[in-house]
Design an enzyme around this catalytic site. Structure first.
Site, short mmCIF file in Angstrom:
data_model
loop_
_atom_site.label_atom_id
_atom_site.label_comp_id
_atom_site.label_asym_id
_atom_site.label_seq_id
_atom_site.Cartn_x
_atom_site.Cartn_y
_atom_site.Cartn_z
N GLU A 107 -22.01 -3.81 13.44
CA GLU A 107 -22.54 -3.02 12.34
C GLU A 107 -21.89 -3.33 11.01
OE1 GLU A 107 -23.92 0.56 15.28
OE2 GLU A 107 -22.37 1.03 13.84
N CYS A 138 -18.41 -2.13 4.01
CA CYS A 138 -17.46 -1.98 5.11
C CYS A 138 -17.84 -3.00 6.18
CB CYS A 138 -17.58 -0.54 5.61
SG CYS A 138 -16.46 -0.14 6.93
N CYS A 171 -13.57 -3.72 20.25
CA CYS A 171 -12.15 -3.74 19.87
C CYS A 171 -11.31 -3.61 21.13
CB CYS A 171 -11.86 -2.57 18.93
SG CYS A 171 -10.20 -2.61 18.21
N CYS A 222 -7.97 2.89 20.63
CA CYS A 222 -7.45 4.13 20.05
C CYS A 222 -8.28 5.27 20.61
CB CYS A 222 -7.54 4.10 18.53
SG CYS A 222 -6.56 2.77 17.80
N CYS A 266 -11.52 6.73 18.71
CA CYS A 266 -12.44 5.79 18.04
C CYS A 266 -13.52 5.32 19.01
CB CYS A 266 -11.66 4.60 17.50
SG CYS A 266 -12.71 3.38 16.72
N GLU A 287 -10.44 -5.12 15.05
CA GLU A 287 -9.12 -5.14 14.43
C GLU A 287 -8.99 -6.49 13.70
OE1 GLU A 287 -6.37 -3.28 13.74
OE2 GLU A 287 -5.65 -5.17 12.90
N SER A 332 -7.75 -3.39 6.77
CA SER A 332 -7.18 -2.23 7.45
C SER A 332 -6.73 -2.62 8.85
CB SER A 332 -8.25 -1.13 7.55
OG SER A 332 -7.73 -0.01 8.22
N SER A 339 -3.63 2.22 9.56
CA SER A 339 -4.10 3.41 10.27
C SER A 339 -2.91 4.03 10.96
CB SER A 339 -5.17 3.01 11.30
OG SER A 339 -6.28 2.48 10.64
N ASN A 394 -14.41 12.26 12.78
CA ASN A 394 -15.88 12.24 12.95
C ASN A 394 -16.17 12.19 14.44
OD1 ASN A 394 -16.67 11.97 10.13
ND2 ASN A 394 -15.66 9.98 10.24
N CYS A 429 -16.60 6.57 9.66
CA CYS A 429 -15.43 5.95 10.31
C CYS A 429 -15.39 6.29 11.78
CB CYS A 429 -14.12 6.49 9.73
SG CYS A 429 -13.89 6.15 8.04
N1 SAH Z 1 -8.90 -1.61 13.47
C1 SAH Z 1 -8.66 -1.36 12.09
C2 SAH Z 1 -9.97 -1.26 11.30
C3 SAH Z 1 -10.79 -0.02 11.63
S1 SAH Z 1 -10.89 0.93 10.21
C4 SAH Z 1 -7.80 -0.12 11.91
O1 SAH Z 1 -7.52 0.53 12.89
O2 SAH Z 1 -7.36 0.14 10.78
C5 SAH Z 1 -11.55 2.40 10.75
C6 SAH Z 1 -10.67 3.59 10.39
O3 SAH Z 1 -11.29 4.78 10.88
C7 SAH Z 1 -9.32 3.50 11.04
O4 SAH Z 1 -8.35 4.12 10.26
C8 SAH Z 1 -9.56 4.31 12.29
O5 SAH Z 1 -8.39 4.72 12.91
C9 SAH Z 1 -10.40 5.44 11.76
N2 SAH Z 1 -11.18 6.12 12.80
C10 SAH Z 1 -11.52 5.65 14.00
N3 SAH Z 1 -12.25 6.55 14.68
C11 SAH Z 1 -12.39 7.61 13.88
C12 SAH Z 1 -13.07 8.87 14.00
N4 SAH Z 1 -13.77 9.14 15.09
N5 SAH Z 1 -13.01 9.71 12.97
C13 SAH Z 1 -12.34 9.40 11.84
N6 SAH Z 1 -11.68 8.23 11.67
C14 SAH Z 1 -11.72 7.34 12.67
#
Ligand code: SAH
Length: 380
Positions: free
Chosen positions: A102, A115, A122, A126, A129, A177, A208, A230, A308, A351
């Site tokens: 996406e 974005c 990934c 996490c 996510c 990532e 990020s 993050s 989210n 996000c």
């Molecule tokens: N892998 C990289 C790039 C992803 S950026 C990273 O971790 O930074 C996406 C951002 O949204 C990251 O900060 C991630 O931790 C955050 N994120 C992931 N799932 C989310 C959710 N359900 N609600 C809000 N933020 C979220």
């Protein structure tokens, strides 16, 4: 030389969309042609969006024929477009390997942020996510990453013909990532920043990371862009639970790498600290105070992201009051703190809601090991 194999192109062809100026100069010199053609060729590809080498009227036929024979200028294909009621757009794109990922565009008054995704799926898993929950399919190539910028600029210029510049900022906050795909993001960053590519300034390009410590050092050595981290938890105990990557690269090492990154550039660029607020998990006042104390010597800006939700997740978003209270504790201690407004959630573009479609749900731990090795040459 970066090659691609696709169902349409069974032979290993070079995709020239991902070629940097250095790559072009090398190729031209190898072919006995003049290096100044590099800038002409790049303008055709990235400014005039040609589909075919035959359109490059100021380049000799012999060299054009060579390019046709050896390679292609292939963009990944847009399979669907979704438009949110707040103007956010999401494109579902097919990678050359067939899997779907996406791309999200967020228009604001004075800027337009793209974005981009760096991987399909990934490995990091996490807990909060949805991309991680899909497993991992593949790295995107530099052509597929640059292709996302090219697709968005072209499409947006049709949608908003009067606007001069639709994409002002590029953030690597889509799927994947980025620091586990340095081979492809480094040439892509070069093209995004270069005037012969997309000419976006270093402060407006942000990578990020969930905290791949050695790769943060490599990024500092090989690119000149902004860094977002993050963080999501103020201590190892909690971060270990939320983000398995913390067991490999704990907080102290991550923060040290961030301080080094901030020091490296003379323009006092802050590190963007992302902190997703999860109700009852990391959003209490002690968490806020602990966060203040660990960030003490880091030049940073904090971005709070209220969680989210996505199907199947047990986490909840804190109340807006709790978000404000958390924010004010940080502000009182002198931090610059913004709360990320949720954009595009009606089209699952916020996000952590990006999922695409991963064709190969490989065991994450095994893939993680493999990918670390792929990147090892950058880790000194
Ligand atoms: N892998 C990289 C790039 C992803 S950026 C990273 O971790 O930074 C996406 C951002 O949204 C990251 O900060 C991630 O931790 C955050 N994120 C992931 N799932 C989310 C959710 N359900 N609600 C809000 N933020 C979220």
């Amino acid at each position: 030389m970066r090659s691609i194999a696709t169902p349409d192109f069974p032979l290993k062809l070079t995709n020239y969309l991902g070629f940097t100026e250095k790559d072009w100069i090398e190729l031209l010199e190898e072919c006995g042609a003049k290096r100044f053609h590099a800038s002409q060729i790049m303008k055709w590809i990235h400014h005039r969006f040609i589909k075919d080498f035959s359109e490059m009227s100021d380049i000799g036929k012999e060299f054009r024929d060579y390019l046709v024979e050896k390679g292609t200028l292939l963009e990944p294909k847009v399979r669907a477009e979704f438009v949110s009621k707040d103007g956010t757009r999401k494109w579902l794109i097919q990678s050359f390997s067939g899997s779907l990922f996406e791309l999200v565009y967020i228009p604001e008054q004075d800027r337009g942020t793209l974005c981009v995704s760096s991987q399909v799926g990934c490995v990091l898993d996490c807990d909060f996510c949805s991309t991680g929950k899909q497993g991992f399919s593949n790295n995107l190539t530099s052509a597929e990453i640059v292709g996302q910028i090219r697709i968005a600029i072209r499409k947006l210029s049709e949608i908003y013909p009067r606007r001069k510049r639709n994409v002002t900022n590029v953030v690597f906050m889509g799927m994947g990532e980025p620091l586990l795909n340095l081979d492809n993001i480094l040439p892509a960053l070069d093209l995004i920043r270069s005037d012969l590519g997309y000419g976006i300034s270093k402060r407006k390009v942000t990578v990020s990371t969930a905290g791949i410590v050695p790769a943060i050092k490599s990024l500092a050595e090989n690119a000149d862009v902004s860094l977002a981290v993050s963080l999501h938890a103020p201590n190892d105990e909690l971060r270990d639970q939320l983000m398995p990557v913390n067991k490999k690269y704990p907080l102290a090492d991550l923060l040290e790498a961030c301080r080094e990154y901030a020091k490296k550039f003379s323009d006092k660029r802050p590190i963007f600290v992302e902190y997703t607020l999860l109700k009852g998990i990391n959003d209490n006042f002690d968490n806020a105070k602990e966060l203040c104390s660990i960030l003490r010597d880091l030049p940073c800006k904090i971005n709070l992201i209220p969680f989210n939700s996505f199907p199947g997740s047990a986490f909840k978003q804190p109340s807006s009051r709790r978000v404000r209270e958390f924010q004010s504790i940080l502000v009182e201690k002198g931090y610059s703190v913004t709360v990320r407004t949720t954009r595009g959630s009606d089209i699952q573009a916020a996000c952590g809601q990006l999922v695409g479609r991963v064709s190969d749900r490989t065991n994450r731990q095994a893939k993680y090991g493999e990918i670390s090795l792929v990147n090892e040459k950058y880790f000194k």
